[in-house]
Motif scaffolding. Structure first.
Motif, PDB file in Angstrom:
ATOM      1  N   ALA A   1       0.507  -0.971   0.411  1.00  0.00           N
ATOM      2  CA  ALA A   1       0.541   0.444  -0.331  1.00  0.00           C
ATOM      3  C   ALA A   1       0.691   0.968  -0.018  1.00  0.00           C
ATOM      4  O   ALA A   1       0.086   2.106  -0.600  1.00  0.00           O
ATOM      5  N   GLY A   2       2.266   0.903   1.106  1.00  0.00           N
ATOM      6  CA  GLY A   2       2.927   2.127   0.411  1.00  0.00           C
ATOM      7  C   GLY A   2       3.761   2.699  -0.604  1.00  0.00           C
ATOM      8  O   GLY A   2       4.018   3.787  -1.199  1.00  0.00           O
ATOM      9  N   LEU A   3       4.049   1.937  -1.342  1.00  0.00           N
ATOM     10  CA  LEU A   3       4.739   1.390  -2.888  1.00  0.00           C
ATOM     11  C   LEU A   3       3.904   2.435  -3.729  1.00  0.00           C
ATOM     12  O   LEU A   3       3.882   2.916  -4.619  1.00  0.00           O
ATOM     13  N   VAL A   4       2.385   1.376  -3.526  1.00  0.00           N
ATOM     14  CA  VAL A   4       1.195   1.532  -4.807  1.00  0.00           C
ATOM     15  C   VAL A   4      -0.164   1.225  -4.057  1.00  0.00           C
ATOM     16  O   VAL A   4      -0.484   0.803  -3.737  1.00  0.00           O
ATOM     17  N   PRO A   5      -0.818   2.838  -3.460  1.00  0.00           N
ATOM     18  CA  PRO A   5      -2.077   2.923  -2.963  1.00  0.00           C
ATOM     19  C   PRO A   5      -2.493   3.136  -4.260  1.00  0.00           C
ATOM     20  O   PRO A   5      -2.663   3.170  -5.475  1.00  0.00           O
ATOM     21  N   GLY A   6      -3.755   1.918  -3.705  1.00  0.00           N
ATOM     22  CA  GLY A   6      -4.486   1.853  -4.164  1.00  0.00           C
ATOM     23  C   GLY A   6      -4.191   0.362  -5.861  1.00  0.00           C
ATOM     24  O   GLY A   6      -5.325   0.169  -6.234  1.00  0.00           O
ATOM     25  N   LEU A   7      -3.609  -0.111  -5.315  1.00  0.00           N
ATOM     26  CA  LEU A   7      -3.507  -1.729  -5.946  1.00  0.00           C
ATOM     27  C   LEU A   7      -4.215  -2.219  -5.844  1.00  0.00           C
ATOM     28  O   LEU A   7      -5.079  -2.822  -4.978  1.00  0.00           O
TER      29      LEU A   7
ATOM     30  N   ASP B   1       3.353  11.151  -7.313  1.00  0.00           N
ATOM     31  CA  ASP B   1       3.660  11.852  -6.026  1.00  0.00           C
ATOM     32  C   ASP B   1       4.487  11.119  -4.957  1.00  0.00           C
ATOM     33  O   ASP B   1       4.352  10.178  -3.946  1.00  0.00           O
ATOM     34  N   GLY B   2       6.159  10.275  -5.341  1.00  0.00           N
ATOM     35  CA  GLY B   2       7.018  10.110  -4.504  1.00  0.00           C
ATOM     36  C   GLY B   2       6.120   7.874  -4.582  1.00  0.00           C
ATOM     37  O   GLY B   2       6.725   6.951  -3.676  1.00  0.00           O
ATOM     38  N   ALA B   3       5.140   8.047  -5.358  1.00  0.00           N
ATOM     39  CA  ALA B   3       4.652   6.388  -5.396  1.00  0.00           C
ATOM     40  C   ALA B   3       4.604   6.056  -6.500  1.00  0.00           C
ATOM     41  O   ALA B   3       5.153   6.907  -7.689  1.00  0.00           O
ATOM     42  N   TYR B   4       4.047   4.333  -6.423  1.00  0.00           N
ATOM     43  CA  TYR B   4       3.282   4.141  -8.459  1.00  0.00           C
ATOM     44  C   TYR B   4       1.666   4.270  -7.904  1.00  0.00           C
ATOM     45  O   TYR B   4       1.023   3.874  -7.055  1.00  0.00           O
ATOM     46  N   ARG B   5       1.311   3.811  -9.202  1.00  0.00           N
ATOM     47  CA  ARG B   5      -0.776   3.834  -9.553  1.00  0.00           C
ATOM     48  C   ARG B   5      -0.683   3.240 -10.370  1.00  0.00           C
ATOM     49  O   ARG B   5      -0.448   3.567 -11.872  1.00  0.00           O
ATOM     50  N   PRO B   6      -1.679   2.329 -10.621  1.00  0.00           N
ATOM     51  CA  PRO B   6      -1.621   1.568 -11.599  1.00  0.00           C
ATOM     52  C   PRO B   6      -2.472   2.562 -12.775  1.00  0.00           C
ATOM     53  O   PRO B   6      -2.497   3.400 -12.713  1.00  0.00           O
ATOM     54  N   VAL B   7      -2.515   2.068 -13.965  1.00  0.00           N
ATOM     55  CA  VAL B   7      -2.516   2.531 -15.104  1.00  0.00           C
ATOM     56  C   VAL B   7      -3.419   1.533 -15.642  1.00  0.00           C
ATOM     57  O   VAL B   7      -3.130   0.448 -16.734  1.00  0.00           O
ATOM     58  N   GLY B   8      -4.515   1.814 -15.801  1.00  0.00           N
ATOM     59  CA  GLY B   8      -6.061   1.370 -16.536  1.00  0.00           C
ATOM     60  C   GLY B   8      -6.295  -0.204 -15.733  1.00  0.00           C
ATOM     61  O   GLY B   8      -5.709  -0.513 -14.997  1.00  0.00           O
ATOM     62  N   ASP B   9      -6.797  -1.031 -16.437  1.00  0.00           N
ATOM     63  CA  ASP B   9      -6.552  -2.539 -15.599  1.00  0.00           C
ATOM     64  C   ASP B   9      -5.606  -3.762 -15.682  1.00  0.00           C
ATOM     65  O   ASP B   9      -5.140  -3.898 -16.401  1.00  0.00           O
ATOM     66  N   LEU B  10      -5.101  -3.977 -14.016  1.00  0.00           N
ATOM     67  CA  LEU B  10      -4.170  -4.540 -14.325  1.00  0.00           C
ATOM     68  C   LEU B  10      -4.196  -6.008 -14.745  1.00  0.00           C
ATOM     69  O   LEU B  10      -3.432  -6.590 -15.610  1.00  0.00           O
ATOM     70  N   GLY B  11      -5.679  -6.071 -14.877  1.00  0.00           N
ATOM     71  CA  GLY B  11      -5.654  -8.275 -15.375  1.00  0.00           C
ATOM     72  C   GLY B  11      -5.111  -8.309 -14.379  1.00  0.00           C
ATOM     73  O   GLY B  11      -5.115  -8.445 -13.687  1.00  0.00           O
ATOM     74  N   ALA B  12      -5.023  -9.862 -15.042  1.00  0.00           N
ATOM     75  CA  ALA B  12      -4.617 -10.776 -14.103  1.00  0.00           C
ATOM     76  C   ALA B  12      -3.222 -11.056 -13.939  1.00  0.00           C
ATOM     77  O   ALA B  12      -2.450 -11.456 -15.135  1.00  0.00           O
TER      78      ALA B  12
END
Length: 695
Positions: free
Chosen positions: A232-238, A274-285
């Protein structure tokens, strides 16, 4: 854990809290302490150190921080981590020349060591550690004492922290130095932190055992809740499905989770924000390899072939490397390599050291040791030999004693990669020369365990009987120095038989002397004496000869211990005559001490005192080393009845010299003798502090 309670640490905050408490206790009690951190997840250990470093930046007291890493060459590189610490303190880079090194070390000593005489004593030892100069003639004991004193003087300014990274790869000499520091610096505010994989406990299962100021912190796999917090710290909203998939494969290893995030970023499925990562679109399986090794291999496979080859070349050089070294392997210009390396930094496969205090400033390194290991494992055996030989030629061109172990390791690895044919024989010859150089440097630094490892490796790449006999003899001498008397006896007996088979009479004499000394050190003097007697008789016609003089001195000492003083005096006179003829000042001093002691024992005290006082003056003139400490000890003994106050003064001097040169047994027996005489003459005010120090 410090209070005997097995309690798992559930997160970084608990670990950091323990470190903070540890720091405060170190500052308050002003005693040396050891914190040993072992764990599988490399990122856990490095983050722990980083958080601690950020914390102490905000502490009001001045903290002196030192950090050094043991390279994966292990036994091949002696005291590397300690050298990095000294460089960091002096503001030196690994590439700085001898003149700059002299200048910066002198300035650093001037800053932290007030006494000029002490500065003159410490400087050659520090320079020797950095591969400049030969160091003190006294060897390991004085080197250890000088290095320890350097950090003690720094600690008088504020709590001093020494962080040893990757201790599982440390040479045995470094481990011994840490033990030495903990034993002798008990009254100083020094915190020693060792970070290691669990492999360390396979080498040293008793690491830290019996230390009052020791805490072990085992970093095991993280719990699922801690792993979720990390993600969660690396990718909020994973997405929760992605989190579950990572948790199932990671088995609590944080590096697996981090490498997965890096892979997703490279694939364009994550973006920085903002110093972290966030998903781009649907990560899928999520399709991720099952093991950490396979995951890293998959990431490397995704790198363009030319840059992947660059990573393989870098892996040959080690965990970190300079662009100059990489250019020597690839044949490409440094300017052309720089942007490609920065691209690999962007991929988070490599990192660039930009710390202005770091000796590796400007160097590139793998983000994790495991990444380097995987990259190296993809090299074909033939390619490994070519690459290691290119690396060896580069390090040879530096003409730097400090990298002698690195040079030897590259030649040995090149030979082992492809030992066949004439080329293999040529590489073996180069490896033997390099290993001898590495062993000589290790011996000069008092790292006898490392020297033995180098000589054993040299045996594995030699077919010459005379050379192998000499190597075995050297192993015996180093083993005796370490107190491994059974191993020393076995080595000397082996060397003795080999020299006899070769018809080498001087070699037989040297090996016999070594065997006799090893038996005497093990309390088997009567068994060792006949061996030395026979060897001396066998080469008596070669007089004058240093080996023969040493045999006679050994026999004189043995006869004296057995109470045969007249025989001891007869033999020592023969030794002194030849030592004088050969101008062997060290053996002349040793012979005078032996003769003076024997005179004293037979009641010829005036002559005995005159000889002992003269030998002390000669020892002082030659070098202020262990020979001088033994001279003051012997003279102090001789004066107990005749001049007890002078005996006390000499005894106190012996105690101080023994402390300076790390001669623990001599320090203890001298202190006991001097304590008795001190109380008899009413001079006991100095005793309390000395007795407390050895309690």
């Amino acid at each position: 854990r410090a209070e005997g309670v097995e309690a798992p640490f559930v997160g970084r905050d608990d670990e950091l809290r323990l470190l903070k408490d540890f720091l405060h206790a170190t500052s308050r009690e002003r005693r040396v302490r050891l914190l040993s951190v072992t764990g599988q997840g490399g990122i856990g250990k490095s983050r722990l150190a980083w958080e601690f470093l950020k914390y102490i930046d905000g502490v009001s007291e001045t903290i002196y921080w030192h950090q050094g890493r043991s390279p994966s060459f292990g036994e091949g590189v002696t005291f590397w981590a300690l050298g990095e610490m000294v460089r960091r303190r002096a503001g030196l880079r690994e590439s700085d020349d001898a003149a700059t090194t002299h200048e910066r070390i002198s300035a650093t000593l001037a800053e932290f060591v007030d006494d000029e005489t002490e500065r003159r004593r410490l400087e050659p030892a520090l320079l020797s550690l950095l591969g400049v100069g030969e160091g003190p003639a006294a060897g390991r004991a004085e080197l250890f004492n000088a290095w320890r004193t350097f950090f003690e003087r720094i600690s008088l300014r504020g709590t001093t922290i020494l962080v040893f990274e990757d201790l599982q790869w440390a040479d045995a000499g470094l481990m011994e130095f840490i033990d030495h520091l903990l034993e002798w610096s008990i009254g100083y505010p020094i915190l020693v932190i060792t970070l290691a994989r669990p492999d360390l406990l396979e080498r040293r299962p008793d690491w830290g055992a019996g230390r009052r100021n020791f805490v072990a912190l085992a970093l095991g796999p993280l719990t699922d809740s801690a792993m979720r917090e990390l993600l969660a710290g690396l990718v909020p909203g994973l997405p929760s499905a992605t989190v579950r998939s990572i948790l199932q494969r990671a088995d609590g290893v944080p590096l697996y989770a981090v490498e997965t995030i890096r892979m997703l970023f490279e694939d364009g499925k994550l973006e920085e924000a903002d110093g972290a990562y966030r998903p781009v679109g649907d990560l899928g399986a999520l399709q991720v390899p099952e093991t950490l090794h396979a995951l890293i291999a998959a990431r490397l496979d995704a790198v363009p072939p030319a840059d992947r080859a660059l990573l393989q070349d870098g892996s040959v050089l080690g965990q970190s490397f300079s662009t100059a070294a990489l250019a020597a392997l690839t044949g490409e210009a440094e300017d052309a390599l720089e942007p490609r390396l920065r691209g690999l930094v962007h991929r988070e496969i490599l990192q660039l050291d930009t710390d202005p205090r770091s000796p590796e400033r400007g160097q590139f390194g793998f983000t994790q040791a495991l990444v380097r290991e995987v990259a190296y494992s993809t090299l074909a055996r033939r390619d490994r030999r070519t690459k290691h030989l290119a690396a060896a030629r580069f390090y040879q061109s530096l003409d730097d004693d400090e990298v002698a172990g690195v040079l030897a390791t590259h030649y040995v690895d090149a030979y082992q990669a492809a030992p066949e044919g004439l080329e293999g024989e040529a590489v073996a010859a180069q490896a033997r020369v390099a290993l001898r150089g590495a062993a000589d440097r290790a011996t000069a630094l008092g790292a006898h365990e490392s020297a033995i490892a180098h000589w054993e490796r040299a045996r594995s790449v030699t077919a010459d009987a005379a050379e192998e006999a000499e190597l075995i003899e050297k192993i015996g001498a180093a083993s005796r120095y370490l107190g491994h008397f059974a191993a020393a006896e076995a080595a000397f007996r082996d060397a003795l038989e080999r020299y006899r088979a070769l018809g080498d009479r001087v070699g037989v004499g040297r090996a016999s002397l070594g065997l006799s000394r090893a038996l005497g050190s093990a309390g088997r003097l009567t068994e060792g004496m006949p061996i030395a007697e026979a060897a001396a008789a066998e080469i008596a016609d070669l007089a004058p000869n240093r080996v023969l003089v040493e045999l006679w001195l050994g026999l004189a000492s043995g006869h004296s211990q057995l109470g045969h003083q007249e025989r001891a005096l007869e033999v020592v006179d023969r030794a002194l005559a030849d030592a004088e003829r050969l101008r062997l000042a060290d053996l002349v001093v040793e012979g005078m001490q032996q003769k003076g002691h024997s005179y004293w024992l037979v009641g010829r005290t005036i002559e005995g005192r005159a000889l002992l006082e003269s030998s002390l003056r000669l020892a002082e003139r030659a070098s202020p080393g262990p020979l001088m400490a033994r001279a003051t000890f012997t003279l102090a003994l001789a004066l107990i009845e005749e001049d007890p106050r002078a005996s006390v003064e000499l005894g106190r001097r012996t105690v101080e010299l023994s402390r300076r040169f790390g001669m623990g047994p001599l320090r203890l027996i001298s202190l006991m003798n001097t304590a008795e005489v001190s109380m008899a003459v009413g001079e006991w005010a100095w005793l309390e502090a000395e007795l407390d120090a050895v309690d």
